[in-house]
Design a protein around this motif. Structure first.
Motif, mmCIF file in Angstrom:
data_model
loop_
_atom_site.group_PDB
_atom_site.id
_atom_site.type_symbol
_atom_site.label_atom_id
_atom_site.label_comp_id
_atom_site.label_asym_id
_atom_site.label_seq_id
_atom_site.Cartn_x
_atom_site.Cartn_y
_atom_site.Cartn_z
ATOM 1 N N PHE A 1 0.875 -1.170 -0.124
ATOM 2 C CA PHE A 1 0.153 0.028 0.129
ATOM 3 C C PHE A 1 0.916 1.404 0.144
ATOM 4 O O PHE A 1 1.633 1.382 0.902
ATOM 5 C CB PHE A 1 -0.861 0.189 1.127
ATOM 6 N N ARG A 2 0.756 2.255 -1.010
ATOM 7 C CA ARG A 2 1.608 3.275 -1.159
ATOM 8 C C ARG A 2 0.485 4.618 -0.720
ATOM 9 O O ARG A 2 -0.379 4.987 -1.394
ATOM 10 C CB ARG A 2 1.778 3.543 -2.471
ATOM 11 N N PRO A 3 1.003 5.267 0.319
ATOM 12 C CA PRO A 3 0.463 6.542 0.769
ATOM 13 C C PRO A 3 0.518 7.584 -0.426
ATOM 14 O O PRO A 3 1.307 7.630 -1.056
ATOM 15 C CB PRO A 3 0.687 6.899 1.986
ATOM 16 N N SER A 4 -0.319 8.387 -0.349
ATOM 17 C CA SER A 4 -0.515 9.540 -1.462
ATOM 18 C C SER A 4 -0.579 10.973 -0.660
ATOM 19 O O SER A 4 -0.851 10.873 0.606
ATOM 20 C CB SER A 4 -1.616 9.440 -2.462
ATOM 21 N N GLU A 5 -0.245 12.214 -1.543
ATOM 22 C CA GLU A 5 -0.024 13.360 -0.663
ATOM 23 C C GLU A 5 -1.732 13.630 -0.297
ATOM 24 O O GLU A 5 -1.749 14.289 0.916
ATOM 25 C CB GLU A 5 0.135 14.430 -1.584
ATOM 26 N N ARG A 6 -2.694 13.191 -0.926
ATOM 27 C CA ARG A 6 -3.850 13.647 -0.723
ATOM 28 C C ARG A 6 -4.649 12.732 0.349
ATOM 29 O O ARG A 6 -5.388 12.887 0.943
ATOM 30 C CB ARG A 6 -4.974 13.376 -1.789
ATOM 31 N N ASN A 7 -3.624 11.760 0.766
ATOM 32 C CA ASN A 7 -4.194 10.684 1.906
ATOM 33 C C ASN A 7 -3.043 10.547 2.824
ATOM 34 O O ASN A 7 -2.422 9.389 2.802
ATOM 35 C CB ASN A 7 -4.620 9.472 1.153
ATOM 36 N N PRO A 8 -2.533 11.498 3.547
ATOM 37 C CA PRO A 8 -1.307 11.462 4.371
ATOM 38 C C PRO A 8 -1.514 10.725 5.755
ATOM 39 O O PRO A 8 -2.566 10.507 6.273
ATOM 40 C CB PRO A 8 -1.024 12.954 4.725
ATOM 41 N N TYR B 1 7.118 1.234 12.956
ATOM 42 C CA TYR B 1 6.064 1.894 11.949
ATOM 43 C C TYR B 1 6.906 2.589 11.261
ATOM 44 O O TYR B 1 7.905 3.378 11.302
ATOM 45 C CB TYR B 1 5.241 2.943 12.849
ATOM 46 N N LEU B 2 6.649 2.633 9.697
ATOM 47 C CA LEU B 2 7.194 3.299 8.646
ATOM 48 C C LEU B 2 5.849 3.926 7.847
ATOM 49 O O LEU B 2 5.415 3.144 7.293
ATOM 50 C CB LEU B 2 7.949 2.493 7.881
ATOM 51 N N PRO B 3 5.744 5.173 7.766
ATOM 52 C CA PRO B 3 4.879 5.497 7.027
ATOM 53 C C PRO B 3 4.844 5.879 5.631
ATOM 54 O O PRO B 3 3.891 5.738 4.875
ATOM 55 C CB PRO B 3 4.382 7.245 7.628
ATOM 56 N N ALA B 4 5.921 5.396 5.030
ATOM 57 C CA ALA B 4 6.264 5.513 3.674
ATOM 58 C C ALA B 4 5.644 4.070 3.060
ATOM 59 O O ALA B 4 5.196 4.107 1.629
ATOM 60 C CB ALA B 4 7.648 5.383 3.260
ATOM 61 N N ALA B 5 5.760 2.946 3.594
ATOM 62 C CA ALA B 5 5.015 1.769 2.956
ATOM 63 C C ALA B 5 4.465 0.965 3.972
ATOM 64 O O ALA B 5 5.041 0.697 5.134
ATOM 65 C CB ALA B 5 6.604 0.871 2.366
ATOM 66 N N ARG B 6 3.356 0.445 3.579
ATOM 67 C CA ARG B 6 2.568 -0.497 4.509
ATOM 68 C C ARG B 6 2.376 -1.809 3.767
ATOM 69 O O ARG B 6 2.030 -1.714 2.448
ATOM 70 C CB ARG B 6 1.359 0.062 5.128
ATOM 71 N N TRP B 7 2.396 -2.861 4.496
ATOM 72 C CA TRP B 7 2.203 -4.240 3.701
ATOM 73 C C TRP B 7 0.881 -4.669 4.186
ATOM 74 O O TRP B 7 0.672 -4.594 5.623
ATOM 75 C CB TRP B 7 3.320 -5.059 3.533
ATOM 76 N N ARG C 1 -2.366 9.933 20.752
ATOM 77 C CA ARG C 1 -1.606 9.191 19.883
ATOM 78 C C ARG C 1 -1.880 7.655 19.589
ATOM 79 O O ARG C 1 -2.518 7.184 20.154
ATOM 80 C CB ARG C 1 0.081 9.038 20.811
ATOM 81 N N TYR C 2 -1.165 7.231 18.512
ATOM 82 C CA TYR C 2 -1.588 5.980 17.976
ATOM 83 C C TYR C 2 -0.395 5.159 19.173
ATOM 84 O O TYR C 2 0.777 5.393 18.660
ATOM 85 C CB TYR C 2 -1.126 5.864 16.561
ATOM 86 N N ARG C 3 -0.879 4.168 19.469
ATOM 87 C CA ARG C 3 -0.167 3.228 20.281
ATOM 88 C C ARG C 3 0.375 2.011 19.450
ATOM 89 O O ARG C 3 1.285 1.513 19.636
ATOM 90 C CB ARG C 3 -0.746 2.754 21.508
ATOM 91 N N VAL C 4 -0.744 1.679 18.753
ATOM 92 C CA VAL C 4 -0.550 0.398 17.585
ATOM 93 C C VAL C 4 -0.907 0.691 16.162
ATOM 94 O O VAL C 4 -2.266 1.744 16.412
ATOM 95 C CB VAL C 4 -1.358 -0.673 18.167
ATOM 96 N N PHE C 5 -0.535 0.698 15.239
ATOM 97 C CA PHE C 5 -0.929 1.210 13.843
ATOM 98 C C PHE C 5 -0.457 0.050 12.801
ATOM 99 O O PHE C 5 0.810 -0.037 12.320
ATOM 100 C CB PHE C 5 -0.327 2.397 13.674
ATOM 101 N N GLU C 6 -1.207 -0.930 12.897
ATOM 102 C CA GLU C 6 -1.147 -1.879 11.849
ATOM 103 C C GLU C 6 -1.804 -2.375 10.726
ATOM 104 O O GLU C 6 -1.478 -2.845 9.841
ATOM 105 C CB GLU C 6 -1.532 -3.301 12.820
ATOM 106 N N CYS C 7 -2.923 -1.507 10.564
ATOM 107 C CA CYS C 7 -3.579 -1.387 9.208
ATOM 108 C C CYS C 7 -2.888 -0.659 8.084
ATOM 109 O O CYS C 7 -1.941 0.331 8.381
ATOM 110 C CB CYS C 7 -5.004 -0.745 9.406
ATOM 111 N N ALA C 8 -3.232 -0.995 6.736
ATOM 112 C CA ALA C 8 -2.383 -0.457 5.696
ATOM 113 C C ALA C 8 -3.415 0.446 5.322
ATOM 114 O O ALA C 8 -4.592 0.081 4.994
ATOM 115 C CB ALA C 8 -1.842 -1.745 4.806
ATOM 116 N N TYR C 9 -2.925 1.543 4.694
ATOM 117 C CA TYR C 9 -3.786 2.536 3.773
ATOM 118 C C TYR C 9 -3.022 2.912 2.589
ATOM 119 O O TYR C 9 -1.786 2.987 2.779
ATOM 120 C CB TYR C 9 -4.192 3.550 4.865
ATOM 121 N N GLY C 10 -3.684 3.415 1.509
ATOM 122 C CA GLY C 10 -2.964 3.958 0.270
ATOM 123 C C GLY C 10 -3.570 3.308 -0.988
ATOM 124 O O GLY C 10 -4.419 2.225 -0.780
ATOM 125 N N ALA C 11 -2.876 3.478 -1.912
ATOM 126 C CA ALA C 11 -3.049 2.897 -3.235
ATOM 127 C C ALA C 11 -2.699 1.469 -3.195
ATOM 128 O O ALA C 11 -1.308 1.200 -2.715
ATOM 129 C CB ALA C 11 -2.406 3.564 -4.284
#
Length: 170
Positions: free
Chosen positions: A37-44, A56-62, A115-125
């Motif tokens: 999943f690749r985030p976009s500027e319109r969906n930060p 957590y890495l905001p640039a790439a989620r699987w 704050r987000y304590r856990v962030f496991e869901c993937a978002y983006g294109a």
């Protein structure tokens, strides 16, 4: 004593073989389902400093977009688990024996100053391709999205029968 040690070694070897086999099966069956999943500027997404998860890495989620492909004599049915979207968020294409589902899963910020304590869901294109086991008539395909499951019904293409031609003897 020696007999018990040999039994223990054989038991551990059997457990290791079982774990290894399970891991290999999981990797083989899930390899196609693992989707970037690749985030976009319109969906930060939240910045790394907003999430306490060290991995957590905001640039790439699987994520796993698990699915089933069912075939009978008339149809191919593909079901993909893609929760958190609307039916308008999908693009479905069939080309060269490959079904491709793409879209964008949008992130919605929680209100407040927390704050987000856990962030496991993937978002983006994303896009997920599924090889089809037979030729289909994509123009007659139907898709439904309900309860996080995208179901795509694709009628098989009916092979044309060879037409006979009479040849006159001259």
């Amino acid at each position: 004593m020696n007999m018990k040690l040999d039994d223990l070694r054989q038991g551990l070897a059997g457990v290791w073989d079982s774990v290894t086999e399970g891991w290999h099966r999981l990797r083989a069956s899930a390899a196609d389902a693992l989707t970037a999943f690749r985030p976009s500027e319109r969906n930060p997404l939240p910045q790394a400093g907003e999430v306490d998860d060290a991995d957590y890495l905001p640039a790439a989620r699987w994520a796993m977009l698990a699915g089933n492909v069912f075939e009978d004599e008339r149809d191919i049915v593909v079901r993909l688990e893609i929760p958190g979207m609307e039916k308008e968020d999908f693009r479905i294409e069939v080309e060269d024996g490959l079904l491709t589902v793409s879209g964008e899963k949008r992130f919605e910020r929680e209100r407040g100053e927390g704050r987000y304590r856990v962030f496991e869901c993937a978002y983006g294109a994303f896009h997920r391709s599924v090889p089809l086991p037979a030729s289909v008539d994509a123009a007659r395909g139907r898709a439904r999205y309900r309860n996080g499951i995208l179901r795509i019904d694709l009628p098989k293409r009916i092979p044309s029968r060879p037409k006979g031609t009479s040849i006159r003897i001259g």
